[in-house]
Design a protein around this motif. Structure first.
Motif, PDB file in Angstrom:
ATOM      1  N   ARG A  75      27.437 -43.624   0.591  1.00  0.00           N
ATOM      2  CA  ARG A  75      26.360 -44.258   0.816  1.00  0.00           C
ATOM      3  C   ARG A  75      25.228 -44.036  -0.415  1.00  0.00           C
ATOM      4  NH1 ARG A  75      24.522 -46.555   5.908  1.00  0.00           N
ATOM      5  NH2 ARG A  75      23.163 -47.342   5.247  1.00  0.00           N
ATOM      6  N   LEU A  76      25.123 -45.144  -0.603  1.00  0.00           N
ATOM      7  CA  LEU A  76      24.816 -44.761  -2.279  1.00  0.00           C
ATOM      8  C   LEU A  76      23.127 -43.534  -1.601  1.00  0.00           C
ATOM      9  CD1 LEU A  76      23.910 -45.350  -5.024  1.00  0.00           C
ATOM     10  CD2 LEU A  76      22.862 -48.073  -4.308  1.00  0.00           C
ATOM     11  N   GLU A  77      22.057 -44.204  -0.890  1.00  0.00           N
ATOM     12  CA  GLU A  77      21.189 -44.056   0.009  1.00  0.00           C
ATOM     13  C   GLU A  77      21.181 -42.472  -0.167  1.00  0.00           C
ATOM     14  OE1 GLU A  77      19.611 -44.659   3.337  1.00  0.00           O
ATOM     15  OE2 GLU A  77      20.737 -46.438   3.554  1.00  0.00           O
ATOM     16  N   PHE A  78      22.834 -41.836   0.715  1.00  0.00           N
ATOM     17  CA  PHE A  78      22.866 -40.040   0.347  1.00  0.00           C
ATOM     18  C   PHE A  78      22.667 -39.573  -1.344  1.00  0.00           C
ATOM     19  CE2 PHE A  78      24.811 -41.643   4.549  1.00  0.00           C
ATOM     20  CZ  PHE A  78      23.592 -41.577   5.041  1.00  0.00           C
ATOM     21  N   LEU A  79      23.725 -40.240  -2.306  1.00  0.00           N
ATOM     22  CA  LEU A  79      23.495 -39.824  -3.568  1.00  0.00           C
ATOM     23  C   LEU A  79      22.549 -40.064  -3.913  1.00  0.00           C
ATOM     24  CD1 LEU A  79      25.832 -39.778  -5.867  1.00  0.00           C
ATOM     25  CD2 LEU A  79      24.543 -41.843  -6.720  1.00  0.00           C
ATOM     26  N   ILE A  80      21.720 -40.310  -3.850  1.00  0.00           N
ATOM     27  CA  ILE A  80      20.050 -40.657  -3.933  1.00  0.00           C
ATOM     28  C   ILE A  80      19.068 -39.434  -3.278  1.00  0.00           C
ATOM     29  CG2 ILE A  80      18.205 -41.660  -3.911  1.00  0.00           C
ATOM     30  CD1 ILE A  80      19.420 -44.376  -4.303  1.00  0.00           C
ATOM     31  N   LYS A  81      19.556 -39.345  -1.973  1.00  0.00           N
ATOM     32  CA  LYS A  81      18.972 -38.085  -1.603  1.00  0.00           C
ATOM     33  C   LYS A  81      19.516 -37.260  -2.093  1.00  0.00           C
ATOM     34  CE  LYS A  81      17.487 -36.183   3.061  1.00  0.00           C
ATOM     35  NZ  LYS A  81      18.024 -34.860   2.372  1.00  0.00           N
ATOM     36  N   SER A  82      20.438 -36.718  -2.216  1.00  0.00           N
ATOM     37  CA  SER A  82      20.731 -35.122  -3.342  1.00  0.00           C
ATOM     38  C   SER A  82      20.237 -35.039  -4.060  1.00  0.00           C
ATOM     39  CB  SER A  82      22.557 -35.401  -3.343  1.00  0.00           C
ATOM     40  OG  SER A  82      22.847 -36.649  -4.203  1.00  0.00           O
ATOM     41  N   ILE A  83      20.369 -35.906  -4.931  1.00  0.00           N
ATOM     42  CA  ILE A  83      19.881 -35.811  -6.834  1.00  0.00           C
ATOM     43  C   ILE A  83      18.091 -35.794  -6.313  1.00  0.00           C
ATOM     44  CG2 ILE A  83      19.108 -38.635  -7.412  1.00  0.00           C
ATOM     45  CD1 ILE A  83      20.752 -36.928  -9.693  1.00  0.00           C
ATOM     46  N   VAL A  84      17.306 -36.394  -5.978  1.00  0.00           N
ATOM     47  CA  VAL A  84      15.977 -36.550  -5.549  1.00  0.00           C
ATOM     48  C   VAL A  84      15.820 -34.877  -4.090  1.00  0.00           C
ATOM     49  CG1 VAL A  84      13.788 -36.864  -3.568  1.00  0.00           C
ATOM     50  CG2 VAL A  84      15.592 -38.997  -5.236  1.00  0.00           C
ATOM     51  N   ASP A  85      16.308 -34.130  -4.036  1.00  0.00           N
ATOM     52  CA  ASP A  85      16.573 -33.160  -3.077  1.00  0.00           C
ATOM     53  C   ASP A  85      16.456 -31.902  -4.520  1.00  0.00           C
ATOM     54  OD1 ASP A  85      16.291 -34.224  -0.500  1.00  0.00           O
ATOM     55  OD2 ASP A  85      17.801 -33.795  -0.060  1.00  0.00           O
ATOM     56  N   LYS A  86      17.431 -32.171  -5.320  1.00  0.00           N
ATOM     57  CA  LYS A  86      17.705 -31.615  -6.798  1.00  0.00           C
ATOM     58  C   LYS A  86      16.128 -31.485  -7.209  1.00  0.00           C
ATOM     59  CE  LYS A  86      20.003 -28.487  -8.481  1.00  0.00           C
ATOM     60  NZ  LYS A  86      20.858 -27.276  -7.919  1.00  0.00           N
ATOM     61  N   VAL A  87      16.165 -32.397  -7.523  1.00  0.00           N
ATOM     62  CA  VAL A  87      14.078 -32.258  -8.060  1.00  0.00           C
ATOM     63  C   VAL A  87      13.357 -31.570  -7.549  1.00  0.00           C
ATOM     64  CG1 VAL A  87      12.980 -34.125  -9.021  1.00  0.00           C
ATOM     65  CG2 VAL A  87      15.751 -34.397  -9.271  1.00  0.00           C
ATOM     66  N   ALA A  88      13.723 -32.238  -5.998  1.00  0.00           N
ATOM     67  CA  ALA A  88      12.376 -31.072  -5.245  1.00  0.00           C
ATOM     68  C   ALA A  88      12.261 -29.811  -5.810  1.00  0.00           C
ATOM     69  CB  ALA A  88      12.438 -31.813  -4.135  1.00  0.00           C
ATOM     70  N   GLU A  89      13.332 -28.766  -5.541  1.00  0.00           N
ATOM     71  CA  GLU A  89      13.778 -27.318  -5.605  1.00  0.00           C
ATOM     72  C   GLU A  89      13.616 -27.203  -7.519  1.00  0.00           C
ATOM     73  OE1 GLU A  89      18.023 -25.701  -5.971  1.00  0.00           O
ATOM     74  OE2 GLU A  89      18.743 -27.442  -4.217  1.00  0.00           O
ATOM     75  N   ARG A  90      13.991 -27.849  -7.942  1.00  0.00           N
ATOM     76  CA  ARG A  90      13.257 -27.769  -9.416  1.00  0.00           C
ATOM     77  C   ARG A  90      11.720 -27.644  -9.611  1.00  0.00           C
ATOM     78  NH1 ARG A  90      17.735 -26.876 -12.756  1.00  0.00           N
ATOM     79  NH2 ARG A  90      19.306 -28.800 -12.580  1.00  0.00           N
ATOM     80  N   MET A  91      11.289 -28.273  -8.624  1.00  0.00           N
ATOM     81  CA  MET A  91       9.885 -28.728  -8.832  1.00  0.00           C
ATOM     82  C   MET A  91       9.029 -28.141  -7.495  1.00  0.00           C
ATOM     83  SD  MET A  91       8.887 -32.389  -9.914  1.00  0.00           S
ATOM     84  CE  MET A  91       7.476 -32.431  -9.801  1.00  0.00           C
TER      85      MET A  91
END
Ligand code: ARG
Length: 588
Positions: A399-415
């Motif tokens: 599902r698209l939502e899960f893909l988006i969540k995974s990348i937003v989580d990664k960005v949050a980790e970096r920030m």
């Protein structure tokens, strides 16, 4: 306004003419040897053949005729290249023109023409999955680019609402709730206003029914029959279908909104259905639609075909219409309602044959004339690690939502270390995450497959969405620190060419490529050309920024010119980023 390469070409063309040669040889391009020059003209090499003369001799004669003062250097290099460097003053005067122009020197060419872009392709009752991402991102960007090019650009989601998935839901719902009035043929009252399911229910019902139908033939037949009854107008099934549409569309709108993808039209496959009978009659009367093994088909083979081209099937032997019938009818409907100059489909490239058949049927049948161009832009697949298609652990589509969540989580980790308040940070991470996805996608050629590499796409350095946003945010903050407001006169600031360094000149040059880059992107419907421009501009800015202390610059003339430069980078790159459908945060 001419682009910079065009205006330089004009000067070199004149020199060819003045030296007694055909001016068409004077075309100039951006140099592919930036170590030697900024622009080059290879025309003397071509002219040599026509005039039976050594190219170097022609180049020398032409060089001698080139207007003085506009260039910083004019060199002839063996075997006959004319290498050019523009003078600072000429470059700044071009930049001044960009400031004065609403579109930074870009000349729109689409005015008065309508283009419909078909790029959603979502199906009701099914959640968006990773396969829907590329058409949505690419299509939205193409729409924005063409709209900047002056077209009346209309995005159509073209929802899949008419297929077996609806029959499956009708069948499964009946098994679970047989007492609903929709299944009672003697019921003549009004059906309930409220749907008997929520979006969460639908998202469970559909996959269940779809899986189950593969193990039970009778169930599958019943679903097919329900689909046929629905299409024939069964009152109760139409009511269920309407509920599905209402519940699904609301959810899809929310999801597309989150992607910053917006459609002007929310048309559905079923909308074209009404036209199918008249189209079929017409194609039969013209002798094009014929019965073949019980089905009604149009032969679309052409003599020049090198690959197999099966006929386009419009109606099955049981009377059912197919995907192709709907697409043929949709083109007919679009012609009737909008008379577009151009229809562009951004759909998975594996549907290429289908669109070949559909386009040919429409052209052969005269449903569309030469005044409407049809383009199929087949997008490549976005793959996961190792180049394999994206799947969940159970092997389902992701599902698209899960893909988006995974990348937003990664960005949050970096920030994680940033001290921005949590609420705002969350919004920024959403924006940066989406930019990472979109830029990662659009910087690839649309037709090619690519690997979705979370680590690379979310990096704050390199050719990535976050890097570009970071650059823009840096410029915004610089302008704020410099206290620049709307009243700042960029044109005046460009009056002085005092102390233009190499990195500064490179940045002005990079920015001056904007009109050419957008022209290419629009003509070739290629958003990746915009990405290439953005990256070059961002890179040139960062070198300039590294080499110069902007805030502490004491010379007012230089400082003001730099402010104008910052404003042009921001204006131009923000415009580009907007054409990719990417939003810029105020800080990050
Ligand atoms: N709904 C279709 C699918 O999921 C894509 C539709 C693309 N557009 C079209 N006009 N056929 O495959």
């Amino acid at each position: 306004m001419l682009t910079l390469t065009q205006s330089i070409s004009e000067k070199i063309k004149k020199a060819f003419r003045d030296a007694g040669y055909d001016e068409s040889f004077g075309q100039v391009t951006i140099s592919n040897r930036p170590d030697l020059c900024e622009f080059q003209c290879n025309g003397a090499l071509m002219a040599a053949k026509q005039y039976h003369k050594a190219p170097i001799a022609i180049a020398n004669e032409v060089a001698a005729k080139i207007e003085d003062g506009y260039f910083a250097s004019i060199e002839v290099a063996a075997p006959g290249f004319i290498n050019l460097k523009i003078a600072d003053q000429s470059l700044l005067s071009y930049a001044k023109g960009m400031f004065e122009d609403e579109k930074f020197g870009f000349e729109p060419q689409g005015a008065g023409r309508k283009v419909i872009i078909d790029y959603g392709g979502a199906n009701v009752a099914k959640p968006l999955h990773v396969g829907h991402l590329r058409p949505a991102i690419i299509g939205e960007s193409i729409k924005r680019i063409l709209s900047f090019d002056g077209y009346d650009a209309i995005g159509d989601v073209h929802l899949g609402d008419w297929g077996l998935q609806i029959g499956l839901i009708i069948t499964e719902l009946k098994r679970r709730q047989p007492d609903l009035p929709y299944y009672d043929d003697s019921f003549t009252g009004d059906y309930p206003k409220e749907a008997p399911f929520t979006i969460a229910d639908l998202e469970e019902i559909y996959p269940y029914a779809s899986k189950y139908s593969k193990t039970d033939d009778a169930y599958r037949e019943e679903a097919k029959h329900a689909t046929k009854l629905l299409q024939d107008g069964h009152r109760g099934y139409r009511a269920i279908w309407q509920h599905i549409l209402d519940v699904s569309i609301e959810d899809l709108k929310k999801n597309y909104d989150n992607l910053n993808v917006h459609f002007e039209l929310w048309k559905k496959e079923s909308d074209a259905n009404a036209y199918i009978p008249e189209i079929i009659e017409d194609l039969k009367a013209k002798g094009l639609a014929k019965i073949d093994e019980g089905a009604l088909v149009v032969d679309v083979k052409e003599e020049t075909d090198t690959k197999e081209m099966p006929p386009c099937i419009l109606q099955k032997s049981d009377g059912a219409f197919l995907y192709a019938s709907t697409d043929v009818a949709t083109i007919y409907e679009r012609k009737k309602l909008f008379d577009p100059a151009w229809i562009i489909y951004v759909v998975d490239k594996r549907q290429g044959l289908h669109f070949d058949q559909v386009f040919r049927t429409c052209k052969k049948g005269g449903l569309i004339t030469d005044s409407t161009k049809l383009t199929f832009l087949g997008n490549g697949t976005m793959n996961g690690e190792g180049g394999k298609p994206f799947k969940t652990r159970d092997g389902d589509v992701l599902r698209l939502e899960f893909l988006i969540k995974s990348i937003v989580d990664k960005v949050a980790e970096r920030m994680a270390d940033s001290d921005i308040p949590a609420d705002e940070k969350k919004k920024i991470c959403d924006m940066v995450g989406l930019a990472a996805i979109k830029y990662g996608d659009l910087s690839n050629q649309a037709t090619k497959d690519y690997i979705f590499d979370i680590d690379r796409f979310t990096a704050f350095e390199g050719n990535t969405g976050p890097y570009i946003l970071y650059t823009l945010v840096r410029i915004k903050s610089l302008l704020q620190k410099l206290g620049v407001d709307e009243s700042f006169d960029c044109g005046e600031a460009l009056g002085s060419q005092k102390g233009v360094s190499e990195s500064e000149k490179k940045l002005w040059l990079a920015l001056s490529g904007f009109p050419d880059a957008v022209r290419k992107a629009a003509d070739e419907i290629a958003p990746h050309k915009i990405c290439t421009f953005i990256y070059e501009a961002a890179d040139a800015f960062n070198s300039f920024y590294h080499d110069n202390r902007i805030i502490s610059q004491e010379d007012a003339q230089i400082k003001n010119r730099w402010i104008a430069l910052l404003k042009l980078v921001l204006g131009v790159v923000e415009k580009c980023v907007d054409m990719l459908g990417i939003k810029v945060p105020d800080r990050m």
